[in-house]
Structures are given as structure tokens and as C-alpha cells.
Design an enzyme around this catalytic site. Sequence first.
Site, mmCIF file in Angstrom:
data_model
loop_
_atom_site.group_PDB
_atom_site.id
_atom_site.type_symbol
_atom_site.label_atom_id
_atom_site.label_comp_id
_atom_site.label_asym_id
_atom_site.label_seq_id
_atom_site.Cartn_x
_atom_site.Cartn_y
_atom_site.Cartn_z
ATOM 1 N N LYS A 126 81.172 66.006 35.875
ATOM 2 C CA LYS A 126 82.213 66.999 36.214
ATOM 3 C C LYS A 126 81.651 68.201 36.965
ATOM 4 O O LYS A 126 82.375 68.870 37.685
ATOM 5 C CB LYS A 126 82.966 67.452 34.968
ATOM 6 C CG LYS A 126 82.149 68.269 34.014
ATOM 7 C CD LYS A 126 82.977 68.730 32.849
ATOM 8 C CE LYS A 126 82.078 69.600 31.980
ATOM 9 N NZ LYS A 126 82.383 69.673 30.611
ATOM 10 N N GLY A 127 80.360 68.488 36.858
ATOM 11 C CA GLY A 127 79.743 69.518 37.677
ATOM 12 C C GLY A 127 80.233 70.925 37.410
ATOM 13 O O GLY A 127 80.638 71.274 36.306
#
Length: 244
Positions: A126-127
Site C-alpha cells: 500500500k505504500g
Amino acid sequence: MTIIRPYGDTTGDGMVQLSFTLPVPHDKRAEGAALQLAGKMGMEPALLVHAKPMGDGFTFFVVYGKVAHLVDTEQVQVVERDFPLLSPKEVNAAIRRRLRRRLTVVGACIGTDAHTVGIDAILNLKGVAGEKGLEYYRELSVTNMGAQVSVPDLVETARQQRADAVLVSQVVTQRDAHLQNTRAMSAAFREALPAGKRPLLIVGGPRFDELMAGELGVDRIFGRGTTPREVASYLVHALAGSPA
Ligand code: B12
């Protein structure tokens, strides 16, 4: 113009705002003590703009005042990005072309530090800040060991995985824990693996001085606000050579 001074109400008026806590209960003397500190720090005149009790026997202050100091922007020393910022597609292509295998990364939060949000932001799919984490990159193989990992466990996992890079996060800086843990980690890798076989060592966290890489025995330090793309681009630069 390389000589500048802070700006508050009017250009170049030297006004700055400072917040701190003193170990005294909130009363008039405490406010006087805060102004004395501000004066000793070179704020003249200093104005107390906020004071709030913080639990038993502590007060939090905000002071606003004028300093006479000048800043020379030519004397500023920072670590500037010295590699191109690549897209995920470019990162994958460079690894495929130059390494001809996946690039292996092992990440962890070491010591007693349990702050995993930062390393997860860099590694997890998801960063952060609208960018996907390193797990998104097809040519990167990512192992995230999580929180409170011991240095021997990290070295062992890096060895087993034949890690090209080890990514360590340190958020707690109390008693310089981040510096001590980083030094212990880099020393352990130097002891366990001969030069040339050692993975690239990267540390990150909001309170590191990026200029300290050499002193801490690591290859690169990433600070506050780092994004996964910067890290992926650095990995390509350091391990697969920047694409022409
Ligand atoms: C969330 C949080 C917690 C959560 C952590 C949950 C989790 N799973 O991570 C919990 C509640 C568990 C926690 C506990 C504690 N916390 Co806390 N916590 C925070 C808080 C509010 C946010 C941290 C955060 O998630 N930031 C968001 C991430 C995305 O930012 P980041 O970590 O900076 O990461 C970015 C960059 O630094 C960089 N980066 C980070 N790591 C790495 C690694 C690599 C390889 C790379 C390339 C980049 C990189 O990239 C990231 C993305 O941009 C901060 C205060 C604050 N506002 O920062 C306090 C803070 C960090 N905590 C603090 C403290 C004191 C504690 C406790 C000791 C409190 C206590 N007395 O129990 C415990 C310690 C627990 C432990 N054993 O570590 C202090 C640390 C003070 C200090 N000088 O060290 C802070 C600063 C709060 C404060 N002002 O007092 N905490």
C-alpha cells in the site's frame, strides 16, 4: 542573495517561534524561567505566547522573539539526491536488464523499537503518499521482518535470503538508541560477511542526520518524508547502475 534571516511580521525581522517544556509547575515564576531561557538562547526581546501545564510539575511553553543570527545558504550541508528518480516500470526494467534476476531486500525495525509504520510505508504494497511500496515492484523480492528484530536474526535472515540490500528503520532516538543500534547492526554485518558479500545497508527514520552514513557504517540514510520510489531508485543506482 545567500545571507538570510527569519521572517515573522516583516521581511528580515528575525522573528522565530520556539516550543519547549520545563520541569516546573505552571505559575508566574515558570513563565519568567521560560523567558530567561529564551533570552539566553539569543531571543531578544522574547514574548511568551503560550504556557500549559503538562502533568504534575511540568509546563509546556511557546515563545516568540527576535534573533540576530544570519543564515548563509552557501554554507548549508545536506545530502542531495545524486541519482535519477525512476518510475516503477523503469526500476523493474533496470533490474531485469542489469541484474538478470530479482533484487532481494530484507527490512526490519531493530532493537526494542516497535514503530513499524515507517518501514511498512516503504515496503508494504500500500505504500505512502500515493506511491506503492517496494512489494509492488515485480523485480524486487521483499521480506519484512517487522518490529523488535534482533541484529543476529537480521544478519541470519539476510544471509539466508542472500539479500542485496538490508533496510532498517529506527524511530526511537531516546539515549541515542537509533545511533547505537545502527552501529551495532553495521558492525555485525562487517563481522559476519566479507566485503563484496555484504548487502547494501540502508537505514531510515525521522530523526537521523543524513550526513552520518559513513560514521554509522551504512551506505545511505533516508529521513523524514521518504517515499518508496526514492528508495527503489537508490537501490537501482547502487546495485544495478542507473540506466543511461
Ligand atoms: C504511532 C506511534 C507509536 C505507535 C507505533 C505503532 C506502530 N506499529 O508503528 C505506538 C503506540 C506502539 C508507539 C509506542 C511508543 N512510542 Co511512539 N509514536 C508514534 C507516532 C505518533 C507516529 C510515528 C509514525 O507512525 N509516523 C509515521 C511514519 C510514516 O513516519 P516515519 O516513521 O517518520 O517514517 C518515514 C520516514 O522516517 C522514513 N523511514 C522510516 N523508517 C525507514 C526505514 C528505511 C529503510 C527507509 C528507507 C525510510 C524510513 O520513511 C517513512 C515514510 O516517509 C510518533 C510521533 C510522531 N508524530 O511522529 C511517536 C513517537 C515516535 N513515539 C515515541 C515514544 C516515546 C514511544 C514510546 C516509548 C512511548 C511509551 N512510553 O511507551 C513507545 C515505544 C514503543 C517501542 N518499543 O518502540 C516518541 C519518540 C521520542 C524519541 N525521542 O525517541 C515519539 C516521537 C512521540 C513523542 N513526541 O514523544 N508509538
